[in-house]
Design a protein around this motif. Structure first.
Motif, PDB file in Angstrom:
ATOM      1  N   CYS A 117       0.843  -1.436  -0.121  1.00 15.83           N
ATOM      2  CA  CYS A 117       0.201  -0.027  -0.026  1.00 15.83           C
ATOM      3  C   CYS A 117       1.001   1.227   0.056  1.00 15.83           C
ATOM      4  N   LEU A 118       2.264   1.118   0.616  1.00 16.28           N
ATOM      5  CA  LEU A 118       3.179   2.231   0.490  1.00 16.28           C
ATOM      6  C   LEU A 118       3.525   2.711  -0.744  1.00 16.28           C
ATOM      7  N   GLN A 119       3.173   1.847  -1.933  1.00 16.39           N
ATOM      8  CA  GLN A 119       3.887   2.184  -3.114  1.00 16.39           C
ATOM      9  C   GLN A 119       3.333   3.302  -3.732  1.00 16.39           C
ATOM     10  N   SER A 120       2.323   3.946  -3.138  1.00 18.93           N
ATOM     11  CA  SER A 120       1.397   5.029  -3.841  1.00 18.93           C
ATOM     12  C   SER A 120       2.114   6.294  -3.324  1.00 18.93           C
ATOM     13  N   LEU A 121       3.109   6.004  -2.429  1.00 20.70           N
ATOM     14  CA  LEU A 121       3.671   7.413  -1.915  1.00 20.70           C
ATOM     15  C   LEU A 121       4.764   7.768  -2.695  1.00 20.70           C
ATOM     16  N   ARG A 122       4.459   8.706  -3.668  1.00 22.77           N
ATOM     17  CA  ARG A 122       5.557   8.949  -4.872  1.00 22.77           C
ATOM     18  C   ARG A 122       6.582   9.713  -4.594  1.00 22.77           C
ATOM     19  N   LYS A 123       6.411  10.685  -3.290  1.00 21.75           N
ATOM     20  CA  LYS A 123       7.652  11.243  -2.835  1.00 21.75           C
ATOM     21  C   LYS A 123       8.642  10.711  -1.921  1.00 21.75           C
ATOM     22  N   LEU A 124       8.130   9.604  -1.581  1.00 22.96           N
ATOM     23  CA  LEU A 124       8.996   8.800  -0.720  1.00 22.96           C
ATOM     24  C   LEU A 124      10.332   8.715  -1.020  1.00 22.96           C
ATOM     25  N   GLU A 125      11.447   9.127  -0.222  1.00 23.60           N
ATOM     26  CA  GLU A 125      12.830   9.051  -0.746  1.00 23.60           C
ATOM     27  C   GLU A 125      13.653   8.116   0.264  1.00 23.60           C
ATOM     28  N   SER A 126      13.296   8.242   1.649  1.00 22.71           N
ATOM     29  CA  SER A 126      14.112   7.489   2.644  1.00 22.71           C
ATOM     30  C   SER A 126      12.926   6.686   3.224  1.00 22.71           C
ATOM     31  N   PHE A 127      13.488   5.400   3.555  1.00 19.62           N
ATOM     32  CA  PHE A 127      12.845   4.332   3.963  1.00 19.62           C
ATOM     33  C   PHE A 127      13.593   3.482   4.563  1.00 19.62           C
ATOM     34  N   ARG A 128      13.204   3.229   5.988  1.00 22.50           N
ATOM     35  CA  ARG A 128      14.018   2.385   7.075  1.00 22.50           C
ATOM     36  C   ARG A 128      12.921   1.436   7.494  1.00 22.50           C
ATOM     37  N   LYS A 142      14.421 -10.636   7.278  1.00 16.06           N
ATOM     38  CA  LYS A 142      15.114 -12.061   7.516  1.00 16.06           C
ATOM     39  C   LYS A 142      15.217 -12.659   6.001  1.00 16.06           C
ATOM     40  N   ASN A 143      14.179 -12.248   5.209  1.00 16.83           N
ATOM     41  CA  ASN A 143      14.190 -12.875   3.988  1.00 16.83           C
ATOM     42  C   ASN A 143      15.492 -12.451   3.184  1.00 16.83           C
ATOM     43  N   THR A 144      16.122 -13.452   2.404  1.00 20.50           N
ATOM     44  CA  THR A 144      17.342 -13.359   1.749  1.00 20.50           C
ATOM     45  C   THR A 144      17.339 -12.414   0.633  1.00 20.50           C
ATOM     46  N   SER A 145      16.268 -12.324   0.013  1.00 18.28           N
ATOM     47  CA  SER A 145      16.303 -11.201  -1.067  1.00 18.28           C
ATOM     48  C   SER A 145      15.391  -9.874  -0.725  1.00 18.28           C
ATOM     49  N   TYR A 146      15.393  -9.816   0.792  1.00 14.27           N
ATOM     50  CA  TYR A 146      14.633  -8.353   1.132  1.00 14.27           C
ATOM     51  C   TYR A 146      14.975  -7.379   0.481  1.00 14.27           C
ATOM     52  N   ARG A 147      16.506  -6.917   0.257  1.00 17.05           N
ATOM     53  CA  ARG A 147      16.769  -5.592  -0.391  1.00 17.05           C
ATOM     54  C   ARG A 147      16.403  -5.669  -1.818  1.00 17.05           C
ATOM     55  N   ASN A 148      16.726  -6.737  -2.554  1.00 14.45           N
ATOM     56  CA  ASN A 148      16.391  -6.515  -3.875  1.00 14.45           C
ATOM     57  C   ASN A 148      14.852  -6.409  -4.142  1.00 14.45           C
ATOM     58  N   ILE A 149      13.831  -7.047  -3.306  1.00 19.13           N
ATOM     59  CA  ILE A 149      12.625  -7.021  -3.246  1.00 19.13           C
ATOM     60  C   ILE A 149      12.022  -5.502  -3.053  1.00 19.13           C
ATOM     61  N   ILE A 150      12.456  -4.898  -2.023  1.00 23.95           N
ATOM     62  CA  ILE A 150      12.238  -3.560  -1.335  1.00 23.95           C
ATOM     63  C   ILE A 150      12.590  -2.424  -2.694  1.00 23.95           C
ATOM     64  N   LEU A 151      13.827  -2.751  -3.429  1.00 27.22           N
ATOM     65  CA  LEU A 151      14.168  -1.869  -4.460  1.00 27.22           C
ATOM     66  C   LEU A 151      13.308  -2.092  -5.627  1.00 27.22           C
ATOM     67  N   GLU A 152      12.805  -3.130  -5.821  1.00 22.39           N
ATOM     68  CA  GLU A 152      11.775  -3.383  -6.744  1.00 22.39           C
ATOM     69  C   GLU A 152      10.534  -2.673  -6.460  1.00 22.39           C
ATOM     70  N   MET A 153      10.130  -2.610  -5.468  1.00 23.15           N
ATOM     71  CA  MET A 153       8.788  -2.040  -5.145  1.00 23.15           C
ATOM     72  C   MET A 153       8.924  -0.711  -4.837  1.00 23.15           C
ATOM     73  N   PHE A 154       9.924  -0.060  -4.565  1.00 25.12           N
ATOM     74  CA  PHE A 154      10.273   1.240  -4.272  1.00 25.12           C
ATOM     75  C   PHE A 154      11.271   1.711  -5.202  1.00 25.12           C
ATOM     76  N   PRO A 155      11.246   1.945  -6.578  1.00 23.42           N
ATOM     77  CA  PRO A 155      12.423   2.095  -7.364  1.00 23.42           C
ATOM     78  C   PRO A 155      12.643   3.415  -7.155  1.00 23.42           C
ATOM     79  N   ASN A 156      11.890   4.482  -6.678  1.00 23.50           N
ATOM     80  CA  ASN A 156      12.211   5.883  -6.613  1.00 23.50           C
ATOM     81  C   ASN A 156      13.047   6.335  -5.236  1.00 23.50           C
ATOM     82  N   ILE A 157      13.229   5.518  -4.169  1.00 24.73           N
ATOM     83  CA  ILE A 157      13.699   5.739  -3.016  1.00 24.73           C
ATOM     84  C   ILE A 157      15.377   5.817  -3.056  1.00 24.73           C
ATOM     85  N   LYS A 158      15.862   6.934  -2.492  1.00 27.48           N
ATOM     86  CA  LYS A 158      17.058   7.313  -2.759  1.00 27.48           C
ATOM     87  C   LYS A 158      18.067   6.579  -1.321  1.00 27.48           C
TER      88      LYS A 158
END
Length: 261
Positions: A117-128, A142-158
């Protein structure tokens, strides 16, 4: 969540009220509140916080919050810290269109579906989602692919988990990551290298110290900056250790071989 909270304070602040907000901010009109810090107060219920419709920065870390429904009216919110709570559902903050920085480390996020649901936040730049300086994380991390999946879900975060992914400094982060991986590979292949304890620090003693201030906003900035400096200290110590190990290994390899006749 905080391990110790005074029982009297927990009862008093279990729900956010207009009286609490006015006492914390000094503002009689809740619509005038732009910055709010309600950290470690034993809060369960967000109550009337939705009346602070002009709020831009909100810190609710270290409480017992499970429902974010009252935050849906905070359309101007830019920075939101929800770390160390008990949250699984983030749908209410999907309406906070101006949100740029979101910290949800130390909650109960168990699957990536909780974050869709957070993918609609188009201005989101920092996510922790995790914070090594506070030992905060989420089950999903704990998911071994956690980082890659998050980056795919939120391609605009810096910035992800405090690490800059794009913009100034990102190349340095990647270089350090590559060096770190290479050094680890060498250590595991050849066995542990002898530890060197005489490595000199990169900066002088007291370099990291910060002066205190009575201004609440400046105090919050100091706190956030201090967290970053703490991570820098950890990285600096780790880098110094790995460099000294590498120098030692290179020194051993460069020594001429001796033969006994």
């Amino acid at each position: 969540p905080p391990s110790r909270i005074d029982k009297e304070s927990e009862t008093e602040f279990a729900k956010i009220t207009a009286a609490l907000l006015k006492s914390k901010t000094g503002e009689f009109d809740l619509e005038s509140v732009l910055y709010l810090k309600l950290r470690c107060l034993g809060i369960y219920d967000l109550g009337c916080i939705g009346e602070c419709i002009n709020l831009e920065r909100l810190d609710l870390s270290g409480n017992y919050i499970t429902s974010l429904k009252p935050l849906a009216s905070l359309k101007l919110l830019i920075v939101l810290n929800l770390s160390a709570n008990r949250i699984t559902n983030f749908e209410p903050i999907c309406l906070c269109d101006n949100l740029q920085s979101l910290n949800v480390a130390g909650n109960l996020i168990s699957s990536f579906e909780n974050l869709q649901c957070l993918q609609s936040l188009r201005k989101l730049e920092s996510f922790r989602l995790k914070d090594i300086s506070c030992n905060y994380t989420n089950p999903v991390c704990k998911n071994t692919s956690y980082r890659n999946i998050i980056l795919e879900m939120f391609p605009n975060i810096k910035v992800l988990d405090g690490e800059r992914l794009a913009g100034r400094g990102s190349d340095l982060y990647q270089l350090c990551r590559d060096i770190d991986d290479s050094l680890k590979a060498g250590i595991y292949k050849n066995g542990p290298l002898p530890e060197v304890l005489d490595c000199k620090p990169w900066v002088e003693e007291g370099y990291w110290d910060l002066k205190r201030s009575n201004n609440a906003i400046i105090e919050e900035a100091y706190k956030q900056f201090n967290d970053i400096l703490h991570e820098c200290r950890l990285l600096s110590n780790r880098a110094a250790h790995l460099i000294s190990q590498t120098e030692r290994a290179l020194s051993i390899n460069s020594q001429p071989k001796q033969y006994v006749l």
